[in-house]
Design an enzyme around this catalytic site. Structure first.
Site, PDB file in Angstrom:
ATOM      1  N   ASP A  26       7.888  26.944 -40.590  1.00  9.63           N
ATOM      2  CA  ASP A  26       7.221  27.903 -41.478  1.00  9.63           C
ATOM      3  C   ASP A  26       7.665  27.755 -42.936  1.00  9.63           C
ATOM      4  O   ASP A  26       8.800  27.362 -43.209  1.00  9.63           O
ATOM      5  CB  ASP A  26       7.520  29.328 -40.978  1.00  9.63           C
ATOM      6  CG  ASP A  26       6.578  30.349 -41.578  1.00  9.63           C
ATOM      7  OD1 ASP A  26       5.481  29.972 -42.041  1.00  9.63           O
ATOM      8  OD2 ASP A  26       6.939  31.542 -41.579  1.00  9.63           O
ATOM      9  N   ASN A  74      -3.615  31.061 -36.235  1.00  9.81           N
ATOM     10  CA  ASN A  74      -3.786  30.318 -37.490  1.00  9.81           C
ATOM     11  C   ASN A  74      -5.240  29.956 -37.812  1.00  9.81           C
ATOM     12  O   ASN A  74      -5.541  29.522 -38.923  1.00  9.81           O
ATOM     13  CB  ASN A  74      -2.896  29.059 -37.526  1.00  9.81           C
ATOM     14  CG  ASN A  74      -1.426  29.363 -37.733  1.00  9.81           C
ATOM     15  OD1 ASN A  74      -0.550  28.664 -37.223  1.00  9.81           O
ATOM     16  ND2 ASN A  74      -1.117  30.414 -38.504  1.00  9.81           N
TER      17      ASN A  74
HETATM   18  C1  IPE Z   1       3.936  30.782 -37.295  1.00  7.35           C
HETATM   19  O1  IPE Z   1       3.880  30.889 -38.666  1.00  7.35           O
HETATM   20  C2  IPE Z   1       3.083  29.638 -36.824  1.00  7.35           C
HETATM   21  C3  IPE Z   1       3.512  28.307 -37.230  1.00  7.35           C
HETATM   22  C4  IPE Z   1       4.569  28.006 -37.936  1.00  7.35           C
HETATM   23  C5  IPE Z   1       2.672  27.230 -36.773  1.00  7.35           C
HETATM   24  P1  IPE Z   1       2.852  31.871 -39.388  1.00  7.35           P
HETATM   25  O2  IPE Z   1       3.046  31.664 -40.846  1.00  7.35           O
HETATM   26  O3  IPE Z   1       1.500  31.681 -38.851  1.00  7.35           O
HETATM   27  O4  IPE Z   1       3.379  33.314 -38.915  1.00  7.35           O
HETATM   28  P2  IPE Z   1       3.251  34.722 -39.613  1.00  7.35           P
HETATM   29  O5  IPE Z   1       1.817  34.921 -39.942  1.00  7.35           O
HETATM   30  O6  IPE Z   1       4.110  34.699 -40.836  1.00  7.35           O
HETATM   31  O7  IPE Z   1       3.793  35.681 -38.604  1.00  7.35           O
HETATM   32  C1  IPE Z   2       3.694  26.973 -41.561  1.00  5.33           C
HETATM   33  O1  IPE Z   2       3.675  27.204 -42.930  1.00  5.33           O
HETATM   34  C2  IPE Z   2       2.592  26.052 -41.106  1.00  5.33           C
HETATM   35  C3  IPE Z   2       1.549  26.728 -40.342  1.00  5.33           C
HETATM   36  C4  IPE Z   2       1.518  27.984 -40.013  1.00  5.33           C
HETATM   37  C5  IPE Z   2       0.427  25.903 -39.902  1.00  5.33           C
HETATM   38  P1  IPE Z   2       2.747  28.323 -43.564  1.00  5.33           P
HETATM   39  O2  IPE Z   2       1.438  27.715 -43.900  1.00  5.33           O
HETATM   40  O3  IPE Z   2       2.673  29.522 -42.689  1.00  5.33           O
HETATM   41  O4  IPE Z   2       3.546  28.652 -44.887  1.00  5.33           O
HETATM   42  P2  IPE Z   2       3.748  30.086 -45.523  1.00  5.33           P
HETATM   43  O5  IPE Z   2       4.378  30.935 -44.481  1.00  5.33           O
HETATM   44  O6  IPE Z   2       2.388  30.579 -45.918  1.00  5.33           O
HETATM   45  O7  IPE Z   2       4.648  29.839 -46.686  1.00  5.33           O
HETATM   46 MG    MG Z   3       3.858  31.131 -42.529  1.00  6.38          MG
END
Ligand code: IPE
Ligand code: IPE
Ligand code: MG
Length: 250
Positions: A26, A74
């Site tokens: 993340d 997602n």
């Molecule tokens: C969790 O991260 C999913 C992945 C890293 C693939 P998210 O960014 O989707 O989670 P939330 O929305 O902060 O809970």
């Molecule tokens: C994790 O990084 C990757 C996925 C969830 C696919 P994010 O895209 O959630 O990055 P932040 O949390 O918005 O910084």
């Molecule tokens: Mg995220």
């Protein structure tokens, strides 16, 4: 491995290395935004971090690395962002098809692959077949794609119920081991260590069944900045934990 740990010990040596590490990758979007880049640039950098950390885990002697790449939630993101993530995955799988055999890396997917584009699914099937030919003791990377812990449990329950309806299983036979066998993670031991970078203190639907006795490690570092030294810190923290599993320390 012996009990004696030298002062020059690095993460891979000495006792008590986790056999299975799971990571919620993340912080890609925030990493990009902070640099004035589009979110997709963060996913590209995050994919590089995954390659690097997977190689490091393999070299340390960790047997399983499970990464959360795309959750069942997602899909709420823009079409541009979702397709950029899928394109990066495709690129990784194309590379993997050419290299995993010589590198002794097995690749598995956890999650519901049905809504994934046929081209990507075909590649996943190909990496799956190559993995079947590799030795069971070889390093295994598990990629969670369209994965949700609740969805995984529901799909497992449906399959078990169908087996009961067909007379192949009886409800009273269901126990931890039998149920685990219906999950996407069948045959993979539970992760000893779950790491979440980016400062968020939640699971976001990751490995809900498997995390029952996992140790958690949270860090503010964003996934694209996560490196070998960070993983060493997470493993060192894990080693300092007192895992009791409900018992009392002797
Ligand atoms: C969790 O991260 C999913 C992945 C890293 C693939 P998210 O960014 O989707 O989670 P939330 O929305 O902060 O809970
Ligand atoms: C994790 O990084 C990757 C996925 C969830 C696919 P994010 O895209 O959630 O990055 P932040 O949390 O918005 O910084
Ligand atoms: Mg995220």
């Amino acid at each position: 491995m012996g009990e004696f740990v030298k002062s020059t010990d690095t993460a891979g040596q000495g006792k008590n290395l986790p056999r299975h590490i799971a990571i919620i990758m993340d912080g890609n979007g925030r990493w990009a935004t902070r640099q004035g880049l589009p979110r997709t640039a963060g996913h590209k950098a995050g994919a590089e971090t995954f390659r690097r950390i997977a190689t490091y885990c393999k070299n340390l002697g960790v047997q399983y690395l499970t990464v959360y790449a795309f959750s069942t939630e997602n899909w709420k993101r823009s079409e541009t962002e979702v397709s950029a993530i899928m394109t990066l995955l495709k690129k990784y799988l194309l590379e993997a098809v050419d290299t995993m055999e010589q590198d002794h890396i097995r690749l598995r997917f956890l999650g519901d692959m049905t809504p994934i584009k046929p081209e990507l699914r075909a590649l996943a099937r190909q990496t799956d077949e190559i993995s079947d030919h590799l030795a069971p003791g070889d390093f295994q990377a598990n990629i969670c794609l369209n994965y949700g812990g609740r969805d995984e449990i529901l799909r497992a329950v449906r399959r078990f119920a169908a087996d009961c309806a067909a007379g192949e299983k009886r409800p009273e036979d269901l126990d931890d081991a039998l149920f685990s066998g219906y999950l996407d993670s069948a045959g993979i031991p539970d992760p000893e260590l779950i790491i979440r970078p980016s400062g968020e203190l939640r699971l976001s639907n990751f490995l809900l069944w498997q995390c029952a006795y996992s140790e958690f490690y949270f860090t503010d570092v964003l996934w694209p900045d996560f490196d070998e030294a960070e993983l060493d810190r997470a493993i060192a923290a894990y080693r300092a934990r007192d895992r009791r599993f409900g018992g009392v320390k002797k």
